[in-house]
Design a protein around this motif. Structure first.
Motif, PDB file in Angstrom:
ATOM      1  N   ARG A 183       0.852  -1.196   0.000  1.00  0.00           N
ATOM      2  CA  ARG A 183       0.000   0.000   0.000  1.00  0.00           C
ATOM      3  C   ARG A 183       0.886   1.245   0.000  1.00  0.00           C
ATOM      4  O   ARG A 183       1.828   1.354   0.777  1.00  0.00           O
ATOM      5  CB  ARG A 183      -0.910   0.016   1.226  1.00  0.00           C
ATOM      6  N   LEU A 184       0.549   2.195  -0.877  1.00  0.00           N
ATOM      7  CA  LEU A 184       1.384   3.372  -1.099  1.00  0.00           C
ATOM      8  C   LEU A 184       0.524   4.617  -1.135  1.00  0.00           C
ATOM      9  O   LEU A 184      -0.579   4.607  -1.697  1.00  0.00           O
ATOM     10  CB  LEU A 184       2.145   3.228  -2.425  1.00  0.00           C
ATOM     11  N   ALA A 185       1.025   5.708  -0.551  1.00  0.00           N
ATOM     12  CA  ALA A 185       0.411   7.031  -0.697  1.00  0.00           C
ATOM     13  C   ALA A 185       1.509   8.000  -1.091  1.00  0.00           C
ATOM     14  O   ALA A 185       2.589   7.998  -0.482  1.00  0.00           O
ATOM     15  CB  ALA A 185      -0.255   7.475   0.603  1.00  0.00           C
ATOM     16  N   VAL A 186       1.271   8.811  -2.113  1.00  0.00           N
ATOM     17  CA  VAL A 186       2.252   9.799  -2.580  1.00  0.00           C
ATOM     18  C   VAL A 186       1.603  11.180  -2.504  1.00  0.00           C
ATOM     19  O   VAL A 186       0.996  11.655  -3.472  1.00  0.00           O
ATOM     20  CB  VAL A 186       2.727   9.498  -4.014  1.00  0.00           C
ATOM     21  N   PRO A 187       1.688  11.841  -1.355  1.00  0.00           N
ATOM     22  CA  PRO A 187       1.015  13.139  -1.210  1.00  0.00           C
ATOM     23  C   PRO A 187       1.751  14.259  -1.924  1.00  0.00           C
ATOM     24  O   PRO A 187       2.961  14.183  -2.180  1.00  0.00           O
ATOM     25  CB  PRO A 187       1.049  13.355   0.308  1.00  0.00           C
ATOM     26  N   ARG A 188       1.020  15.292  -2.279  1.00  0.00           N
ATOM     27  CA  ARG A 188       1.626  16.549  -2.686  1.00  0.00           C
ATOM     28  C   ARG A 188       2.166  17.235  -1.429  1.00  0.00           C
ATOM     29  O   ARG A 188       1.662  17.009  -0.330  1.00  0.00           O
ATOM     30  CB  ARG A 188       0.580  17.438  -3.368  1.00  0.00           C
ATOM     31  N   PRO A 189       3.178  18.094  -1.553  1.00  0.00           N
ATOM     32  CA  PRO A 189       3.654  18.791  -0.355  1.00  0.00           C
ATOM     33  C   PRO A 189       2.532  19.571   0.322  1.00  0.00           C
ATOM     34  O   PRO A 189       1.810  20.343  -0.323  1.00  0.00           O
ATOM     35  CB  PRO A 189       4.730  19.734  -0.905  1.00  0.00           C
ATOM     36  N   GLY A 190       2.358  19.324   1.604  1.00  0.00           N
ATOM     37  CA  GLY A 190       1.303  19.965   2.376  1.00  0.00           C
ATOM     38  C   GLY A 190       0.044  19.142   2.493  1.00  0.00           C
ATOM     39  O   GLY A 190      -0.853  19.493   3.267  1.00  0.00           O
ATOM     40  N   GLU A 191      -0.034  18.035   1.773  1.00  0.00           N
ATOM     41  CA  GLU A 191      -1.243  17.207   1.798  1.00  0.00           C
ATOM     42  C   GLU A 191      -1.246  16.291   3.014  1.00  0.00           C
ATOM     43  O   GLU A 191      -0.240  15.652   3.320  1.00  0.00           O
ATOM     44  CB  GLU A 191      -1.338  16.372   0.520  1.00  0.00           C
ATOM     45  N   ARG A 192      -2.373  16.208   3.698  1.00  0.00           N
ATOM     46  CA  ARG A 192      -2.513  15.306   4.834  1.00  0.00           C
ATOM     47  C   ARG A 192      -2.938  13.924   4.328  1.00  0.00           C
ATOM     48  O   ARG A 192      -3.888  13.797   3.560  1.00  0.00           O
ATOM     49  CB  ARG A 192      -3.528  15.838   5.837  1.00  0.00           C
ATOM     50  N   VAL A 193      -2.223  12.909   4.772  1.00  0.00           N
ATOM     51  CA  VAL A 193      -2.572  11.523   4.477  1.00  0.00           C
ATOM     52  C   VAL A 193      -3.224  10.929   5.714  1.00  0.00           C
ATOM     53  O   VAL A 193      -2.583  10.810   6.761  1.00  0.00           O
ATOM     54  CB  VAL A 193      -1.333  10.705   4.078  1.00  0.00           C
ATOM     55  N   VAL A 194      -4.484  10.567   5.615  1.00  0.00           N
ATOM     56  CA  VAL A 194      -5.158   9.839   6.684  1.00  0.00           C
ATOM     57  C   VAL A 194      -4.794   8.367   6.491  1.00  0.00           C
ATOM     58  O   VAL A 194      -5.180   7.742   5.505  1.00  0.00           O
ATOM     59  CB  VAL A 194      -6.684  10.052   6.617  1.00  0.00           C
ATOM     60  N   VAL A 195      -4.035   7.836   7.417  1.00  0.00           N
ATOM     61  CA  VAL A 195      -3.443   6.515   7.213  1.00  0.00           C
ATOM     62  C   VAL A 195      -4.503   5.437   7.027  1.00  0.00           C
ATOM     63  O   VAL A 195      -4.309   4.492   6.250  1.00  0.00           O
ATOM     64  CB  VAL A 195      -2.494   6.183   8.380  1.00  0.00           C
ATOM     65  N   ASP A 196      -5.632   5.575   7.686  1.00  0.00           N
ATOM     66  CA  ASP A 196      -6.684   4.567   7.546  1.00  0.00           C
ATOM     67  C   ASP A 196      -7.514   4.745   6.276  1.00  0.00           C
ATOM     68  O   ASP A 196      -8.301   3.862   5.926  1.00  0.00           O
ATOM     69  CB  ASP A 196      -7.606   4.609   8.771  1.00  0.00           C
ATOM     70  N   ASP A 197      -7.339   5.866   5.599  1.00  0.00           N
ATOM     71  CA  ASP A 197      -8.092   6.128   4.364  1.00  0.00           C
ATOM     72  C   ASP A 197      -7.230   6.969   3.429  1.00  0.00           C
ATOM     73  O   ASP A 197      -7.546   8.114   3.123  1.00  0.00           O
ATOM     74  CB  ASP A 197      -9.406   6.850   4.684  1.00  0.00           C
ATOM     75  N   PRO A 198      -6.106   6.421   2.951  1.00  0.00           N
ATOM     76  CA  PRO A 198      -5.174   7.222   2.159  1.00  0.00           C
ATOM     77  C   PRO A 198      -5.716   7.535   0.778  1.00  0.00           C
ATOM     78  O   PRO A 198      -6.526   6.773   0.225  1.00  0.00           O
ATOM     79  CB  PRO A 198      -3.941   6.317   2.075  1.00  0.00           C
ATOM     80  N   PRO A 199      -5.266   8.646   0.190  1.00  0.00           N
ATOM     81  CA  PRO A 199      -5.708   8.961  -1.175  1.00  0.00           C
ATOM     82  C   PRO A 199      -5.080   7.993  -2.164  1.00  0.00           C
ATOM     83  O   PRO A 199      -3.960   7.510  -1.965  1.00  0.00           O
ATOM     84  CB  PRO A 199      -5.173  10.383  -1.388  1.00  0.00           C
ATOM     85  N   PRO A 200      -5.788   7.662  -3.238  1.00  0.00           N
ATOM     86  CA  PRO A 200      -5.192   6.792  -4.256  1.00  0.00           C
ATOM     87  C   PRO A 200      -4.011   7.493  -4.928  1.00  0.00           C
ATOM     88  O   PRO A 200      -3.988   8.726  -5.056  1.00  0.00           O
ATOM     89  CB  PRO A 200      -6.348   6.565  -5.240  1.00  0.00           C
TER      90      PRO A 200
END
Length: 378
Positions: free
Chosen positions: A352-369
């Motif tokens: 499982r991978l999340a690649v946020p934009r700088p400043g983006e919050r990643v909710v670990v239990d519901d990460p953005p695709p």
């Protein structure tokens, strides 16, 4: 002193810039030069030096990696300087990196979020507490404000906009992870302790951090803060500001609450210590993995992206969030190559991978695709 004397006193450089502008430039250069020695940090003395010398990681006057790995694996097999100047790599984005401003997040008992600010700087929001890691807000990662690697994007928020944090973690003393100007501003704006590897407290002390706010840890040592247990864990890297190498320790970090666990690599090559950390402290809900600034000339001290995925598996990690890319140009690979490679390897290994934009919050239990946002600007 007459006008002619003033002109002579400024010299040719001042005359070229002209009048007040020349004097202002000279004053600015003097301030820059004045800050360079301070930015190099402090030296270990007294009880701090004695404690470092007692560390199992300290041998023959310096800190060492397990197994004796070096920062350079023999002589490089090509001319790095030539590639740096004339190489065909696309080492910066073609347009602006998209930045986001995270909204305030509610504090809940089982909350776990990650806000990535760029490079290795991030905020861990865990069980109502906040831990800031390797904050670097300066324009350059360098002892000088005039030269050195320059940011490829601005910080998504100012230091004055950060929420109150419970701890600041520093992985090691390299300029892209430990920044004097950022530390000084955090001392004024925050009240949190700085948790650092052995010896790094000498730098903080020189920069005005009160001694009671400095907590130095050796590998496997822990400190309780705000209901969290923060543990310094092994890494395979090196340290140094200026000419002296390895006078301070480097580390990875485990941040553990009552229910949630986070791992941060700092800078490290791939080594068997990841599996050991996973056995001792895992599994982890999320890992923050260094993926950039690699090269075959220094394979022991920075991971290639595929190795970062392997380390994540060794650690028994849940979600992988890549860090140490996008912000500073520190190696010869293409700007987007690290994240392209880590995405491909994560898919190949079903990670499982999340690649946020700088400043983006990643909710670990519901990460953005993962949406490949970087590809349109690479």
């Amino acid at each position: 002193m007459g006008e002619a004397g003033q002109r002579g006193g400024r010299g040719a450089f001042g005359r070229r810039l002209g009048g007040a502008a020349g004097l202002a430039a000279l004053v600015g250069l003097a301030w820059v030069a004045r800050d360079v020695p301070a930015a190099l940090g402090g030296r270990l003395t007294g009880a701090r030096a004695e404690r470092a010398a007692r560390s199992p990681q300290f041998r023959d006057g310096a800190f060492r990696n397990r197994g004796g790995s070096r920062s350079m694996a023999g002589a490089p097999d090509r001319n790095l300087l030539r590639e740096l100047v004339f190489g065909k790599q696309k080492r910066r984005p073609t347009t602006a990196v998209p930045l986001l401003r995270p909204a305030a997040a509610p504090a809940t008992e089982r909350e776990l979020n990650i806000v990535w600010y760029g490079h290795a700087s991030a905020l861990i929001e865990i069980e109502g507490r906040r831990v800031l890691i390797d904050p670097v807000w300066s324009e350059r990662c360098s002892p000088s404000a005039a030269v050195g690697p320059r940011r490829l994007h601005a910080p998504p928020v100012g230091l004055d906009e950060l929420p109150a944090v419970d701890a600041v973690l520093i992985s090691h003393d390299h300029y892209d992870h430990l920044d004097m100007a950022t530390v000084r501003e955090l001392v004024a704006r925050q009240s949190a302790p700085f948790l650092v590897p052995l010896g790094v407290g000498a730098h903080l002390q020189r920069w005005g951090v009160p001694e009671h706010r400095i907590v130095e840890l050796d590998w496997s040592q822990s400190h309780r803060v705000g209901g969290l247990t923060v543990t310094a864990t092994a890494a395979q890297h090196f340290s140094g500001r200026g000419l002296r190498r390895d006078g301070t320790l480097w580390s990875s970090w485990v941040v553990a609450g009552a229910h949630r666990r986070v791992f941060y690599t700092g800078d490290s090559g791939y080594f068997d210590g990841y599996a050991e950390i996973g056995d001792a402290h895992g599994p982890f809900d999320v890992t923050l993995m260094q993926i950039g600034a690699y090269d075959r000339a220094w394979p022991s001290i920075h991971m290639f992206p595929e190795e970062a995925v392997a380390a994540h598996v060794d650690l028994r990690g849940g979600l992988l969030v890549p860090v140490h890319w996008a912000t500073f140009n520190l190696a010869l690979h293409d700007w987007s190559e690290p994240v392209d490679r880590v995405w491909a390897e994560a898919k190949a290994r079903d990670v499982r991978l999340a690649v946020p934009r700088p400043g983006e919050r990643v909710v670990v239990d519901d990460p953005p695709p993962v949406d490949g946002w970087w590809q349109s600007i690479a």
